[in-house]
Design an enzyme around this catalytic site. Sequence first.
Site, PDB file in Angstrom:
ATOM      1  N   SER A  93     177.573  53.723  67.737  1.00  0.00           N
ATOM      2  CA  SER A  93     176.780  53.863  68.959  1.00  0.00           C
ATOM      3  C   SER A  93     177.195  55.118  69.710  1.00  0.00           C
ATOM      4  O   SER A  93     178.238  55.720  69.416  1.00  0.00           O
ATOM      5  CB  SER A  93     176.995  52.646  69.860  1.00  0.00           C
ATOM      6  OG  SER A  93     178.299  52.706  70.404  1.00  0.00           O
ATOM      7  N   LYS A  94     176.359  55.477  70.663  1.00  0.00           N
ATOM      8  CA  LYS A  94     176.656  56.635  71.496  1.00  0.00           C
ATOM      9  C   LYS A  94     178.014  56.445  72.179  1.00  0.00           C
ATOM     10  O   LYS A  94     178.787  57.380  72.323  1.00  0.00           O
ATOM     11  CB  LYS A  94     175.552  56.795  72.535  1.00  0.00           C
ATOM     12  CG  LYS A  94     175.712  57.986  73.425  1.00  0.00           C
ATOM     13  CD  LYS A  94     174.617  58.067  74.443  1.00  0.00           C
ATOM     14  CE  LYS A  94     175.054  57.608  75.817  1.00  0.00           C
ATOM     15  NZ  LYS A  94     176.197  58.281  76.379  1.00  0.00           N
TER      16      LYS A  94
END
Length: 505
Positions: A260-261
């Site tokens: 994920s970011k």
Amino acid sequence: MDKKPRVRFAPSPTGGLHIGGVRTVLYNYLFAKKHGGDFVLRIEDTDQTRFVEGAETYIYQCLDWCGLKPDESPLLGGPYGPYRQSERKPIYRKYAEQLVADGKAYYAFDTSTELEAKRKEISNFQYSQSTRSAMKNSLTLGEPETKKMLSENVPHVIRIKMPPEEEIKFTDMIRGEVTFNSTLVDDKVLLKADGMPTYHLAVVVDDFLMKITHAFRGEEWLPSAPVHVLLWRYLFGEENMPQWAHLPLILKPDGNGKLSKRDGDRLGFPVFAMDWKDPKTNELTTGFKERGFLPEAFINMLAVLGWNDGSEQELFTLDELTEKFSMERVHKGGAKFNYEKAKWFNHEWIKRSAVDDYKSMVKEMFSEKNIIITDEEKLKRVLELVKDRCTLLPDFVQQSSFFFQTPENIDLSPIKPKWDDKKNQFFIELIRTYELTNQWQAEALENEFKEIAAASQIKPGDVLLPFRIMLVGGKFGPGVFDIAAILGKEETIHRIKQALGSINQ
Ligand code: GLU
């Protein structure tokens, strides 16, 4: 393949483009190009509540940077437009109405307050075959009441009516046969109260109308597949359904879940293709491009994150990938992201690319540091000389700014303790010789340097490091005579003199 494939990348423009998304584009693109087909970009923007300013333009810029050009898109147009779903709104209702008429879907009038109350009452509430009979919909209200409510424009949605106890199957190009039990799937909304389709209806209708033959999308869409299979069956015939491949996830470096970011922020590497600035919060997330990746390296790294050609080869151009790519060789399991490996790809691509491919980007990075370069030829020579030492594009600035700017801080500490008169004399002689020389080339400069050392009975090795520090400011950089050759006579002598001045202070 009997007919030319038509594939699509169908992003919802809601923010930065995650590397998983770029890999989906890439696999679509490679498959289409390998088989002489078309690659369609369709913007899936039917969720108006998720509209994000600038997100669509950002997608075009990312594809452009990666060199993955669509054949049809909202910008380019094409025979099956419009390619932006919000502009296709009038198309979808009739399909939803047809499903209701055929008994495959129904109107649901439950208000958001009513749905909220149900969610409170029943934990993990799902609008499905087990709960729909207790809800306010055309199945429970009966025809006359439903008609009345429709004529009074009571807000409503259309939901698919999932059949009970049915095995829904399809063959995935990566996973083989995949089976779902229809009872476990909820009655997804197909058409929303604002008249917009949901993703489920729009994706099926548009894949049909746009004559899509193969649909490759992220694994996170697998649970939606049974709904899509049924919609194909009910509306267009299951035999006309595109062939699907659900691409494995890109995993966190430790393999624990989807990358994920936030992982990127936490571990200090990019996850988006390019810089993304959230227009609401103004938060800026760095992209691979701005971190200093070459698009060729980025694409290459992504291609082999979940695919290989069966050999040991790791470096591929886009043309080679196009030639060699096959869906059958895409791995079933998720691929762990490894930033060090990503950097290795970039280093390899910097080495194998022509300096002209990235010269302007490096020049821009210099100007951000207030180093304005006007001599393009010199820049080219410098980049050529240091490219083997650079992993990311900003490394060029770090490795070579001393060519364009006299170093402000010369670190003399490694040479001062061992400095003596002999060395001093050597450099005085070197200045004299270099002033007289008319062959300002690395080899000649090196020969003269060695001759003076021999005559002064000094080991060249003892004066090489001081010479480097005088020119560069520190213990780094390419061959010192190559450096002197590019710096030129005047500047080289000037730097030696300046350094001697400071040492002897
Ligand atoms: N709009 C979906 C997304 O944002 C597309 C999924 C698909 O390709 O079917 O990922």
